[in-house]
Enzyme design. Structure first.
Site, PDB file in Angstrom:
ATOM      1  N   LYS A   1       0.847  -1.198   0.000  1.00  0.00           N
ATOM      2  CA  LYS A   1       0.000   0.000   0.000  1.00  0.00           C
ATOM      3  C   LYS A   1       0.879   1.242   0.000  1.00  0.00           C
ATOM      4  O   LYS A   1       1.933   1.269   0.639  1.00  0.00           O
ATOM      5  CB  LYS A   1      -0.903  -0.017   1.240  1.00  0.00           C
ATOM      6  CG  LYS A   1      -1.940   1.108   1.283  1.00  0.00           C
ATOM      7  CD  LYS A   1      -2.838   0.973   2.516  1.00  0.00           C
ATOM      8  CE  LYS A   1      -3.901   2.063   2.572  1.00  0.00           C
ATOM      9  NZ  LYS A   1      -4.759   1.945   3.768  1.00  0.00           N
TER      10      LYS A   1
ATOM     11  N   SER B   1      -9.726   1.973   2.940  1.00  0.00           N
ATOM     12  CA  SER B   1      -8.799   2.661   2.065  1.00  0.00           C
ATOM     13  C   SER B   1      -7.781   1.740   1.391  1.00  0.00           C
ATOM     14  O   SER B   1      -7.165   2.135   0.398  1.00  0.00           O
ATOM     15  CB  SER B   1      -8.048   3.730   2.855  1.00  0.00           C
ATOM     16  OG  SER B   1      -7.210   3.131   3.830  1.00  0.00           O
TER      17      SER B   1
ATOM     18  N   SER C   1     -10.079  -0.208   7.323  1.00  0.00           N
ATOM     19  CA  SER C   1      -9.475  -0.059   5.989  1.00  0.00           C
ATOM     20  C   SER C   1      -8.870  -1.336   5.427  1.00  0.00           C
ATOM     21  O   SER C   1      -8.444  -1.359   4.274  1.00  0.00           O
ATOM     22  CB  SER C   1      -8.394   1.021   6.021  1.00  0.00           C
ATOM     23  OG  SER C   1      -8.981   2.290   5.911  1.00  0.00           O
TER      24      SER C   1
END
Ligand code: ZN
Lengths: 476, 476
Positions: free
Chosen positions: A75, A150, A174
């Site tokens: 990420k 996210s 997330s």
């Protein structure tokens, strides 16, 4: 179980496949599908092949470790030395850290292959991976749907086999929410289990590194690598070594296991197919001898609001360093006045969702409400701790709906099932438990006591084995 | 000032702690290094970097609190204080707002007692270097540990303010807490000052005067601000609560436009740092490391060594000097003579700011012994010490190149006296006829006769003897 760390490890060590072949295989997948999916922000192909070579050397000298030669995606809020780390924001468009997050160092020691950086909601603020400045990420089961967020890039990439596993981060859901939306396995470990050094923060008291894989076993493998102690993070717990695979290798006895259910979560505002699917998981454990314990937790309905008032003030301070003069952003001087320049550049470089959350956080701080939200958080934490003193684990839907359409107005509530346990700092694991009539994945969430990840994995693994997975439509 | 008014002063003092490393990273704190050479991701506030508290700073804060008779809190923690300024890398300063490490202290002084509200630990900001054509920021200072000492508004005279600041600096130097250099900014005094009606307990509105670079400016600023505020009150206007600067040239205070205060500081706990938990045993251990303080040392000198109060003051007022004095006494126990030589001869060469008195102590002790035995004239001490201290010449070499040794050989001296008397028969006769004033002339002639130093006591005796004898002869 072909695209699992477990399986690939065996194949690599037996030389059934070379690290280079494996890496190229994944690069090909990315070439083929990522234009549609929008998972990757940055890929350093030369470096991927270089890493593969190094990994092969290690394997050839019989020096392979868990992650040697395993292609993993990261990420983009996890700092990677010499590779851009943007947080999905224009503010960090050209930011290349000269340091690694601790977790990256740990994986590099094992010669893993870093495929690239994965898209996310800007500064991890969002639940759709549509607030990224750079691109929108899609759901591999339906390209018109969000992957969640996210950590949407991380979930979508694993789901579409654009990496074997991925690292993400979780503040209020997330990891688990996109894992559920994309039909993969995701864990948000206990706060303090894994070093946060080099993970760009949202709310420091809640943030935790998360992992997304295709199965629970791989989660255990990665946890064992990533939970190594880091003196750079004061909040990391000093623990003796945990065997995260203990209850998978030697299956846990379901008989007599007490499973708690927060009935409020199954009562209101929930999609009926999701509800049915999660109830069938509960039935599965019940039929294997588990005892289901129902809890009432009215405050769960307010957890999203508590989260907003508690996480965003921290977020505001963490975003204060981005005044536009640093971290690769090109500062534009419009005035003699420093404050006006800062205001101008922040206005230019932050997206709407970030601005919205800054406003919420500012409001709470300026009005002096923060301590109230901090108290609410303690109440939530206490109630979770009480429930977990009366049962072994809690099971609830990961989300109250399946992935929704991208241009659908974002429903602010998709974190409502997971955010409570995030506020409590507890570990939570989401695994796929079914699909709705449109073929969209449904996730079920296992919440355990602090540092009980092994138990969560063991319990979830028993159901996981019975689960018939459907490949994403992108492969159909 | 109106006779019915009196001033009330409170001081806020920032003292840089003398740790090797910064407060939250391992960068050096050394003063005067090349611009931006002592920096890292942590003190630059790079995304994802995490602070880790320097325990040496905590120890020094405990010592400061202990010296000022404070309660050392068993629990304290860190907060973020937010404002935008280019010298603040993170957009917030890590400080202790809610739970400071020390509270409720006092310091008894000759001019009164100063009460301490609190002492807290915080990080310093960077230094803005403003040139005519550019604004630069030097981040070497960013993250250097500070303690802020906040007094109660309890200082009613300039004398007490001066005495407090001077004593604080001296005590901090003694305990190696802070080097106390106002001119380098390692010790910074802010002044809170207001006027109130005598006999009233209600304080007037205060102004804060920042950036006072010396004790002299502090005293001048007090005068200027008292003058200004009484003018304002005299005109029937009210004093505004504001931050003001002090102009050394005009000797006046001026209003600082303070935009950062338009918004509050939005204090919020810093979750990346664990609370500081101090056990009583630990606090006591640190307290025991505090060396003798100047006041106690002065009493010790007076009582043990019988040194007068004025001399004792001079010795203790410079830590380096008092350490040198102590070292001398360890080698040779003549406190009277040693203190006399230090104060009256050595100190005129010694800069007040030295950290160590650099002089060969064995040479110095040998010199003391020579003076004690009258082998050297006190009037030569200034020259000898000039060579020893300023030129760093060894005592041996000084004696090789100069004649400071006194001859006490009676035969030799008698020879010289006789030859002088023979050469100056006229003068001898004058003396004989009662002109006693001429004695000094003979002394001088004797000393001129040789390049050796003659023991004046012996010379005088012999000269008297010979003149007396001669007298008799002439009469006969
Ligand atoms: Zn540093």
């Amino acid at each position: 179980m072909d695209n699992s760390i477990y399986n690939l490890r065996k194949m690599l060590d037996k030389k059934e496949i070379s690290t280079k072949e494996l890496a190229i295989n994944y690069l090909d997948n990315i070439d083929k599908y990522d234009e549609k999916l929008g998972c990757y922000l940055d890929i350093d192909r030369d470096n991927v092949l270089k890493q593969a070579e190094l990994a092969q050397v290690a394997i050839n000298s019989k020096d392979s470790k868990v992650l040697t030669g395993i292609p993993i995606g990261i990420k983009d809020n996890i700092c990677t030395k010499n590779l851009k780390t943007t947080c999905g924001s224009k503010m960090l468009e050209n930011f290349t850290p000269n340091y690694n997050a601790h977790v990256i160092d740990l994986m590099e020691k094992q010669n893993f292959i870093m495929l690239g950086k994965l898209n996310m909601d800007e500064f991890a603020m969002g639940g759709t991976t549509q607030t990224s400045y750079f691109k929108s990420t899609k759901n591999p089961y339906n390209l018109e749907c969000v992957p969640g967020g996210s950590s949407g890039g991380s979930a979508s990439a694993v789901s579409a086999n654009l990496c074997v596993a991925s690292l993400g981060s979780d503040t209020g859901g997330s990891i688990t929410q996109p894992a559920a939306f994309c039909g993969v396995v995701g864990i948000k470990p206990t706060y303090g289990l894994i070093s946060r050094y080099g993970i760009i923060p949202y709310a420091d008291s809640l943030d935790q590194l998360g992992i997304i894989t295709n199965n629970t076993y791989d989660i255990g493998l990665l946890l064992s690598v990533l939970s190594e102690y880091d003196s750079k993070d004061e909040t990391m717990s000093k623990l003796s070594k945990i065997d995260f695979l203990e209850y998978i290798d030697k299956p846990i006895n379901i008989k007599g296991l007490k499973i708690g259910v927060i009935k409020d979560l199954l009562e209101d505002d929930i999609n009926q197919e999701v509800k049915k699917s999660v109830e069938s998981v509960l039935d599965f454990y019940k039929s294997n001898g588990a005892i289901i314990e129902e809890f009432s937790m009215p405050i769960i309905r307010y957890c999203n609001d508590i989260y907003a008032g508690y996480a965003n003030p921290q977020g505001v301070t963490n975003l204060s360093k981005y005044d536009g003069t640093k971290f690769g952003y090109k500062f534009k001087e419009i005035s003699e006045n420093w404050d006006e320049n800062v205001a101008y550049n922040r206005t230019e470089a932050f997206g709407d969702e970030v601005k919205k959350r800054i406003l919420i956080g500012m409001y709470v701080l300026e009005k002096g409400y923060y301590n109230n939200f901090s108290e609410f958080r303690n109440v939530v934490k206490k109630q979770y701790n009480e429930m977990l003193s009366k049962c072994d684990i809690l099971i609830n839907p990961t989300t109250n709906c399946t992935a929704f359409k991208i241009n659908n107005n974002f429903v602010n509530n998709t974190d409502n099932c997971t955010v409570g346990a995030c506020l409590a700092g507890l570990p939570q694991l989401s695994i796929p438990c079914g699909y709705n009539k449109d073929g969209m994945p449904i996730g079920v969430c296992f919440i355990g006591n602090y540092f009980q990840e092994a138990k969560l994995l063991g319990i979830a693994n028993i159901f996981e084995k019975t689960m018939q997975k459907i490949k994403p439509t992108i492969y159909a | 000032m109106d006779e019915n008014l009196e001033m009330v002063i409170g001081l806020e003092i920032h003292a840089e702690l003398q740790t090797e490393e910064k407060l939250f990273c391992s960068c050096s704190t050394k003063f005067g290094a090349k611009e931006n050479s002592q920096i890292c991701p942590i003190c630059l506030g790079y995304p994802g970097a995490l602070p880790k508290v320097n325990e040496d700073a905590i120890d020094l804060a405990i010592k400061a609190g202990s010296i000022l008779n404070c309660i050392i809190n068993n629990y304290s923690d860190f907060d973020r204080k937010s404002y935008f300024y280019r010298d603040l890398p993170k957009g917030f300063q890590i400080t202790q707002m809610k739970n400071p490490i020390c509270e409720n202290g006092y310091l008894e002084l000759d001019n009164g007692t100063v009460y301490i509200n609190r002492i807290h630990i915080e990080e310093d900001a960077a230094k803005t270097i403003i040139n005519s054509n550019e604004n630069k920021v030097d981040f070497n200072r960013a993250g250097v540990p500070l303690i802020e000492i906040v007094t109660e508004p309890c200082i009613y005279s300039k004398e007490l303010a001066k005495e407090f600041v001077e004593n604080l600096i001296l005590m901090f130097k003694y305990a190696d807490i802070c080097n106390g250099k106002l001119e380098e900014g390692s010790f910074r005094v802010d002044l809170n000052i207001s006027l109130k009606e005598k006999n009233s307990k209600i304080l007037g509105t205060r102004a804060e005067i920042k950036n006072l670079s010396s004790i002299k400016s502090l005293l001048k600023a007090i005068d200027a601000e008292v003058e200004r505020q009484s003018q304002v009150l005299f005109l029937g206007e009210s004093v505004i609560q504001e931050t003001r600067g002090f102009n050394e040239k005009t000797g006046k205070t001026y209003s600082l436009r303070n935009k950062e205060n338009a918004l509050g500081y939005r204090y919020i706990k810093d979750y990346n740092l664990n609370p500081i938990i101090l056990e009583e045993i630990y606090i006591n251990k640190i307290k025991k490391e505090i060396p003798i303080m100047p006041k106690e040392k002065k009493n010790f000198y007076i009582e043990k060594y019988n040194i007068n109060s004025k001399y004792a003051d001079i010795l203790i007022n410079n830590k380096a000097v008092s350490i040198f004095f102590d070292d001398c006494l360890e080698k040779y126990a003549n406190p009277k003579l040693i203190s006399n030589v230090i104060i009256n001869y050595l100190l005129k060469y010694v800069n007040n700011n030295i950290e160590k008195l650099e002089i060969n102590i064995d040479d110095f002790i040998n010199l003391i012994k020579l003076v004690e035995n009258e082998n050297i004239k006190k009037s030569d001490l200034s020259d000898i010490l000039f060579y020893m201290y300023n030129e760093k010449i060894s005592l041996d070499d000084i004696f090789k190149n100069n004649n400071y040794f006194i001859s006490s050989n009676e035969d030799e001296i008698r020879q010289i006296v006789l030859s002088v008397l023979n050469e100056n028969l006229n003068a001898k006769n004058q003396y004989s006829s009662g002109n006693n004033k001429i004695f000094g002339f003979f002394m001088g002639e004797c000393n001129k006769k040789t390049n050796k130093k003659l023991n004046s006591k012996i010379l005088k005796n012999i000269l008297e003897e010979e003149l007396k004898d001669n007298k008799g002869e002439t009469i006969i």
